[in-house]
Design a protein around this motif. Sequence first.
Motif, PDB file in Angstrom:
ATOM      1  N   ASN A  32       0.833  -1.208   0.000  1.00 62.84           N
ATOM      2  CA  ASN A  32       0.000   0.000   0.000  1.00 62.84           C
ATOM      3  C   ASN A  32       0.865   1.253   0.000  1.00 62.84           C
ATOM      4  O   ASN A  32       1.733   1.409   0.856  1.00 62.84           O
ATOM      5  N   MET A  33       0.628   2.116  -0.969  1.00 63.55           N
ATOM      6  CA  MET A  33       1.356   3.380  -1.136  1.00 63.55           C
ATOM      7  C   MET A  33       2.873   3.181  -1.184  1.00 63.55           C
ATOM      8  O   MET A  33       3.631   4.098  -0.876  1.00 63.55           O
ATOM      9  N   GLY A  34       3.324   1.979  -1.513  1.00 64.48           N
ATOM     10  CA  GLY A  34       4.758   1.699  -1.588  1.00 64.48           C
ATOM     11  C   GLY A  34       5.463   1.799  -0.243  1.00 64.48           C
ATOM     12  O   GLY A  34       6.686   1.906  -0.186  1.00 64.48           O
ATOM     13  N   MET A  35       4.688   1.727   0.851  1.00 70.63           N
ATOM     14  CA  MET A  35       5.256   2.001   2.173  1.00 70.63           C
ATOM     15  C   MET A  35       6.386   1.053   2.574  1.00 70.63           C
ATOM     16  O   MET A  35       7.369   1.499   3.169  1.00 70.63           O
ATOM     17  N   ILE A  36       6.289  -0.219   2.254  1.00 68.57           N
ATOM     18  CA  ILE A  36       7.357  -1.152   2.621  1.00 68.57           C
ATOM     19  C   ILE A  36       8.657  -0.759   1.917  1.00 68.57           C
ATOM     20  O   ILE A  36       9.748  -0.832   2.479  1.00 68.57           O
ATOM     21  N   TRP A  37       8.512  -0.291   0.670  1.00 70.14           N
ATOM     22  CA  TRP A  37       9.683   0.089  -0.134  1.00 70.14           C
ATOM     23  C   TRP A  37      10.236   1.431   0.323  1.00 70.14           C
ATOM     24  O   TRP A  37      11.460   1.616   0.367  1.00 70.14           O
ATOM     25  N   ILE A  38       9.362   2.351   0.690  1.00 68.01           N
ATOM     26  CA  ILE A  38       9.816   3.641   1.209  1.00 68.01           C
ATOM     27  C   ILE A  38      10.555   3.427   2.531  1.00 68.01           C
ATOM     28  O   ILE A  38      11.631   3.996   2.748  1.00 68.01           O
ATOM     29  N   LEU A  39       9.999   2.597   3.387  1.00 61.05           N
ATOM     30  CA  LEU A  39      10.640   2.291   4.672  1.00 61.05           C
ATOM     31  C   LEU A  39      12.022   1.670   4.459  1.00 61.05           C
ATOM     32  O   LEU A  39      13.001   2.076   5.106  1.00 61.05           O
ATOM     33  N   LEU A  40      12.108   0.714   3.545  1.00 60.80           N
ATOM     34  CA  LEU A  40      13.402   0.092   3.250  1.00 60.80           C
ATOM     35  C   LEU A  40      14.392   1.122   2.705  1.00 60.80           C
ATOM     36  O   LEU A  40      15.565   1.145   3.114  1.00 60.80           O
ATOM     37  N   ALA A  41      13.941   1.989   1.824  1.00 58.70           N
ATOM     38  CA  ALA A  41      14.822   3.020   1.264  1.00 58.70           C
ATOM     39  C   ALA A  41      15.337   3.948   2.358  1.00 58.70           C
ATOM     40  O   ALA A  41      16.529   4.286   2.384  1.00 58.70           O
ATOM     41  N   VAL A  42      14.467   4.351   3.279  1.00 60.00           N
ATOM     42  CA  VAL A  42      14.884   5.220   4.380  1.00 60.00           C
ATOM     43  C   VAL A  42      15.901   4.500   5.269  1.00 60.00           C
ATOM     44  O   VAL A  42      16.915   5.091   5.675  1.00 60.00           O
ATOM     45  N   LEU A  43      15.649   3.227   5.562  1.00 58.69           N
ATOM     46  CA  LEU A  43      16.618   2.458   6.363  1.00 58.69           C
ATOM     47  C   LEU A  43      17.968   2.390   5.654  1.00 58.69           C
ATOM     48  O   LEU A  43      19.017   2.543   6.296  1.00 58.69           O
TER      49      LEU A  43
END
Length: 185
Positions: A32-43
């Motif tokens: 949803n909203m690419g959130m898993i990918w955004i979170l991984l990118a931030v990490l």
Amino acid sequence: MGNIEWMILDWIQSIRTPAGDVIIPFITKLGNMGMIWILLAVLLLLIPKTRKAGAIMLAALCVDLILCNGILKNLVGRLRPCDVNTGVQLLIARPHDFSFPSGHTASSFAAVTALYLAGERKLWKPALVLAVLIAFSRLYLYVHYPTDIFGGVVVGIISGIIGFWAVGRLEKWRKRHGGMEEKAQ
């Protein structure tokens, strides 16, 4: 192509299970909203060794957002299968945007492509497995056609390539101009 797509969707509906009806909505929520990918990118951005990979992922996700949700969905304006065949009970809330391409799939494959091109060997393979599961979940949940998924894969890969290219160009620009700023001081 239309009949084949309906046949695939109908077949997937025929293999639904009670366990799948619980697991698949969870998998789709990860996208949803690419959130898993955004979170991984931030990490990845927080760790100096993987900072460039995080930047490439974020750039790819931004390009994907513009291409997929900003341009293509509205340009194509394709109704979702659940809007055409309302007889299938949805396991998630009915999406309100258009169907083509699949945004969940596009962001997932943008992230995978970014990780692959950034050389993140330990991350891109599990990310690919998750991306495929998220893409399949969209079919299982009856909110996308197979060609929406294919379109999402293509848009995601293109976004990942553009993100990789953009970060590379920015890096070259900073090296060229960063040296001039230091000399001027």
